[in-house]
Motif scaffolding. Sequence first.
Motif, mmCIF file in Angstrom:
data_model
loop_
_atom_site.group_PDB
_atom_site.id
_atom_site.type_symbol
_atom_site.label_atom_id
_atom_site.label_comp_id
_atom_site.label_asym_id
_atom_site.label_seq_id
_atom_site.Cartn_x
_atom_site.Cartn_y
_atom_site.Cartn_z
ATOM 1 N N GLN A 3 22.915 1.070 -13.872
ATOM 2 C CA GLN A 3 23.756 0.287 -12.985
ATOM 3 C C GLN A 3 25.052 -0.077 -13.692
ATOM 4 O O GLN A 3 25.039 -0.487 -14.853
ATOM 5 C CB GLN A 3 23.042 -0.987 -12.537
ATOM 6 C CG GLN A 3 23.836 -1.826 -11.549
ATOM 7 C CD GLN A 3 23.092 -3.056 -11.081
ATOM 8 O OE1 GLN A 3 22.230 -3.579 -11.782
ATOM 9 N NE2 GLN A 3 23.420 -3.528 -9.886
ATOM 10 N N LEU A 4 26.164 0.091 -12.999
ATOM 11 C CA LEU A 4 27.466 -0.318 -13.499
ATOM 12 C C LEU A 4 27.943 -1.491 -12.666
ATOM 13 O O LEU A 4 27.966 -1.417 -11.441
ATOM 14 C CB LEU A 4 28.479 0.820 -13.404
ATOM 15 C CG LEU A 4 28.128 2.149 -14.078
ATOM 16 C CD1 LEU A 4 29.275 3.137 -13.889
ATOM 17 C CD2 LEU A 4 27.846 1.948 -15.558
ATOM 18 N N VAL A 5 28.331 -2.554 -13.331
ATOM 19 C CA VAL A 5 28.781 -3.751 -12.640
ATOM 20 C C VAL A 5 30.183 -4.101 -13.105
ATOM 21 O O VAL A 5 30.402 -4.366 -14.284
ATOM 22 C CB VAL A 5 27.835 -4.939 -12.877
ATOM 23 C CG1 VAL A 5 28.355 -6.174 -12.150
ATOM 24 C CG2 VAL A 5 26.431 -4.599 -12.405
ATOM 25 N N GLU A 6 31.127 -4.099 -12.161
ATOM 26 C CA GLU A 6 32.504 -4.457 -12.465
ATOM 27 C C GLU A 6 32.724 -5.945 -12.241
ATOM 28 O O GLU A 6 32.077 -6.561 -11.391
ATOM 29 C CB GLU A 6 33.492 -3.674 -11.588
ATOM 30 C CG GLU A 6 33.396 -2.164 -11.710
ATOM 31 C CD GLU A 6 32.602 -1.543 -10.590
ATOM 32 O OE1 GLU A 6 32.856 -0.372 -10.267
ATOM 33 O OE2 GLU A 6 31.723 -2.238 -10.017
ATOM 34 N N SER A 7 33.662 -6.490 -12.979
ATOM 35 C CA SER A 7 34.050 -7.875 -12.798
ATOM 36 C C SER A 7 35.490 -8.047 -13.250
ATOM 37 O O SER A 7 36.046 -7.187 -13.926
ATOM 38 C CB SER A 7 33.128 -8.818 -13.576
ATOM 39 O OG SER A 7 33.204 -8.568 -14.970
ATOM 40 N N GLY A 8 36.086 -9.154 -12.877
ATOM 41 C CA GLY A 8 37.425 -9.474 -13.320
ATOM 42 C C GLY A 8 38.519 -9.286 -12.297
ATOM 43 O O GLY A 8 39.676 -9.628 -12.554
ATOM 44 N N GLY A 9 38.177 -8.748 -11.146
ATOM 45 C CA GLY A 9 39.173 -8.567 -10.114
ATOM 46 C C GLY A 9 39.578 -9.889 -9.500
ATOM 47 O O GLY A 9 38.954 -10.925 -9.730
ATOM 48 N N SER A 17 48.852 -10.283 -14.959
ATOM 49 C CA SER A 17 47.870 -9.467 -15.657
ATOM 50 C C SER A 17 46.456 -9.801 -15.211
ATOM 51 O O SER A 17 46.166 -10.920 -14.776
ATOM 52 C CB SER A 17 47.973 -9.676 -17.173
ATOM 53 O OG SER A 17 49.252 -9.320 -17.667
ATOM 54 N N LEU A 18 45.586 -8.822 -15.332
ATOM 55 C CA LEU A 18 44.164 -8.988 -15.099
ATOM 56 C C LEU A 18 43.414 -8.108 -16.082
ATOM 57 O O LEU A 18 43.927 -7.079 -16.521
ATOM 58 C CB LEU A 18 43.762 -8.583 -13.678
ATOM 59 C CG LEU A 18 44.071 -9.537 -12.525
ATOM 60 C CD1 LEU A 18 43.719 -8.865 -11.203
ATOM 61 C CD2 LEU A 18 43.298 -10.836 -12.676
ATOM 62 N N ARG A 19 42.197 -8.509 -16.404
ATOM 63 C CA ARG A 19 41.339 -7.711 -17.260
ATOM 64 C C ARG A 19 40.027 -7.449 -16.539
ATOM 65 O O ARG A 19 39.292 -8.379 -16.222
ATOM 66 C CB ARG A 19 41.064 -8.420 -18.580
ATOM 67 C CG ARG A 19 40.324 -7.552 -19.608
ATOM 68 C CD ARG A 19 39.924 -8.370 -20.812
ATOM 69 N NE ARG A 19 39.450 -7.557 -21.916
ATOM 70 C CZ ARG A 19 38.394 -7.855 -22.665
ATOM 71 N NH1 ARG A 19 37.697 -8.957 -22.434
ATOM 72 N NH2 ARG A 19 38.042 -7.045 -23.667
ATOM 73 N N LEU A 20 39.745 -6.185 -16.291
ATOM 74 C CA LEU A 20 38.514 -5.786 -15.642
ATOM 75 C C LEU A 20 37.467 -5.406 -16.679
ATOM 76 O O LEU A 20 37.787 -4.861 -17.733
ATOM 77 C CB LEU A 20 38.747 -4.593 -14.711
ATOM 78 C CG LEU A 20 39.844 -4.736 -13.650
ATOM 79 C CD1 LEU A 20 39.884 -3.482 -12.788
ATOM 80 C CD2 LEU A 20 39.622 -5.974 -12.802
ATOM 81 N N SER A 21 36.218 -5.676 -16.358
ATOM 82 C CA SER A 21 35.108 -5.309 -17.217
ATOM 83 C C SER A 21 34.108 -4.485 -16.434
ATOM 84 O O SER A 21 33.932 -4.683 -15.232
ATOM 85 C CB SER A 21 34.409 -6.553 -17.777
ATOM 86 O OG SER A 21 35.279 -7.320 -18.579
ATOM 87 N N ALA A 78 33.043 -1.146 -20.678
ATOM 88 C CA ALA A 78 34.424 -0.694 -20.683
ATOM 89 C C ALA A 78 35.310 -1.773 -20.092
ATOM 90 O O ALA A 78 34.866 -2.586 -19.276
ATOM 91 C CB ALA A 78 34.578 0.598 -19.884
ATOM 92 N N TYR A 79 36.558 -1.762 -20.506
ATOM 93 C CA TYR A 79 37.513 -2.752 -20.050
ATOM 94 C C TYR A 79 38.787 -2.059 -19.586
ATOM 95 O O TYR A 79 39.128 -0.974 -20.043
ATOM 96 C CB TYR A 79 37.865 -3.737 -21.166
ATOM 97 C CG TYR A 79 36.673 -4.387 -21.809
ATOM 98 C CD1 TYR A 79 36.129 -5.552 -21.294
ATOM 99 C CD2 TYR A 79 36.082 -3.824 -22.944
ATOM 100 C CE1 TYR A 79 35.031 -6.145 -21.882
ATOM 101 C CE2 TYR A 79 34.980 -4.416 -23.540
ATOM 102 C CZ TYR A 79 34.461 -5.582 -23.003
ATOM 103 O OH TYR A 79 33.365 -6.172 -23.587
#
Length: 120
Positions: A3-9, A17-21, A78-79
């Motif tokens: 499972q891949l879970v994105e966050s930071g949006g 600026s934004l940083r996604l994880s 990953a970021y």
Amino acid sequence: QVQLVESGGGLVQAGGSLRLSCAASGSIFSINSMGWYRQAPGKQRELVAVITVSGSTNYADSVKGRFTISRDNAKNTAYLQMANLKPEDTAVYYCRAEVKYSSRSSAVSWGQGTQVTVSS
């Protein structure tokens, strides 16, 4: 299964600026490459940035000089550091990983996506 879970949006003003994880979990032998794609309304999904296990990177021309992809192999994460954001960067950002389950088996996994909205 992986499972891949994105966050930071989120919502940010132009120039911000934004940083996604992207965190990968599950039965993982290793991860060859990890990347970020995005899809805006009415548009096809496009490559934003990719990073290999050794740290080599590739970026879409539209984000070169503004975005930086990185990874933490120990954390299978990953970021995507996004700077000088523009309204045209508005899209759902998806994480992609080429996951190895053994020395001979691999598969591609996609995250659910995280919304990035850049206001003018």
